[in-house]
Design an enzyme around this catalytic site. Sequence first.
Site, PDB file in Angstrom:
ATOM      1  N   HIS A 171      81.835  96.100   9.306  1.00 46.85           N
ATOM      2  CA  HIS A 171      81.159  96.235  10.605  1.00 46.85           C
ATOM      3  C   HIS A 171      82.155  96.257  11.778  1.00 46.85           C
ATOM      4  CE1 HIS A 171      81.550  91.810  11.011  1.00 46.85           C
ATOM      5  NE2 HIS A 171      81.369  92.019  12.314  1.00 46.85           N
ATOM      6  N   ASP A 209      82.925  83.291  18.323  1.00 50.06           N
ATOM      7  CA  ASP A 209      82.054  83.821  17.273  1.00 50.06           C
ATOM      8  C   ASP A 209      81.981  82.883  16.074  1.00 50.06           C
ATOM      9  OD1 ASP A 209      80.442  85.886  16.046  1.00 50.06           O
ATOM     10  OD2 ASP A 209      82.195  86.404  14.832  1.00 50.06           O
ATOM     11  N   HIS A 269      87.485  89.612  14.132  1.00 50.06           N
ATOM     12  CA  HIS A 269      87.679  88.997  12.811  1.00 50.06           C
ATOM     13  C   HIS A 269      89.134  89.066  12.357  1.00 50.06           C
ATOM     14  CE1 HIS A 269      83.596  87.901  11.816  1.00 50.06           C
ATOM     15  NE2 HIS A 269      83.159  89.097  12.152  1.00 50.06           N
ATOM     16  N   HIS A 323      80.003  92.739  20.242  1.00 45.89           N
ATOM     17  CA  HIS A 323      81.004  92.524  19.197  1.00 45.89           C
ATOM     18  C   HIS A 323      80.490  92.849  17.791  1.00 45.89           C
ATOM     19  CE1 HIS A 323      78.887  88.633  18.905  1.00 45.89           C
ATOM     20  NE2 HIS A 323      79.423  88.502  17.709  1.00 45.89           N
ATOM     21  N   ASP A 324      79.193  92.729  17.570  1.00 43.93           N
ATOM     22  CA  ASP A 324      78.629  93.004  16.244  1.00 43.93           C
ATOM     23  C   ASP A 324      77.890  94.335  16.169  1.00 43.93           C
ATOM     24  OD1 ASP A 324      79.532  90.856  14.759  1.00 43.93           O
ATOM     25  OD2 ASP A 324      77.815  89.589  15.213  1.00 43.93           O
ATOM     26  N   LYS A 367      77.225  96.321  12.977  1.00 47.22           N
ATOM     27  CA  LYS A 367      76.220  95.918  11.983  1.00 47.22           C
ATOM     28  C   LYS A 367      75.006  96.846  11.983  1.00 47.22           C
ATOM     29  CE  LYS A 367      77.470  91.056  11.538  1.00 47.22           C
ATOM     30  NZ  LYS A 367      77.056  89.646  11.696  1.00 47.22           N
TER      31      LYS A 367
END
Length: 272
Positions: free
Chosen positions: A159, A214, A186, A130-131, A134
């Site tokens: 990101h 998260d 998000h 999910h990240d 970044k």
Amino acid sequence: AYLTFFRNFMSDMAQGKNPFTIKNAKKLRYVSYTMFALLLYNFILAVTLFFVMLFVSYLFEYGAYLQDRADETSRIQEEMIVSFAEITENKSEQTGQHVKRVAEYSKILAQEMDLSKEEIDNIYLAPTMHDIGKLLIDTEILEKPARLTDEEYMEIKKHSGYGGKLLNSVEGEVMGMAKTIALEHHERVDGKGYPEGKSGEDISLEGKIVAVADVYDALTSKRSYKEAWDDKRAYDEIIKGSGTQFDADVVEAFKNAYEKINTVRMQFADKG
């Protein structure tokens, strides 16, 4: 032999097992040869059943081949996901076991919401990426030991979009879900999230689930710019966001499964 095989076939299907195996193909081929016992009674029937059963045995063999290919594809996807997750996590040492915990929380929420086994398995793997966006964010911003400026915060928010682009051309069911989660974790059900400002039903269920997982983990984890919240305060924050930041059904699942989630939080706590 014919009836026994198909009873076993139906039993495997009912239990969610894959009946298309080389073993079953060989059994069917054996069953096809037993049809010659009918030659003494009805030649046409015996020959017809022989060829029908032989044809079905080849279908099972081909099904087994396709299943092997699918299993290999799934294995490759899993290895890619684990590798990308490790790279993402290693870029920022402060995240600790964040990726692992988010995956575990997401799986628990999916189970609580009675999703299928396949959906639960996928939602356990896919959130580990999910990240991934970044990777394209400056490390100095990610690890800044102070409050971010407005410009730095806007850069961090990119990101999600970066993650979607990185995964855009990768094929496979799990990778497709990973892309969706990277883009949507998000977003908010009230439309005030990012990167696209989606709301309500426009956000996928997996995106809604990982959003809760998260945020809960981010709140209960220590960062260079903040101390970890205690679990009660973080729990209350998730409940408060029901229907605005988070999907109400996912929050209800969070409430019902909170004991399991908190156990995982302690089990995979960051060291030091």
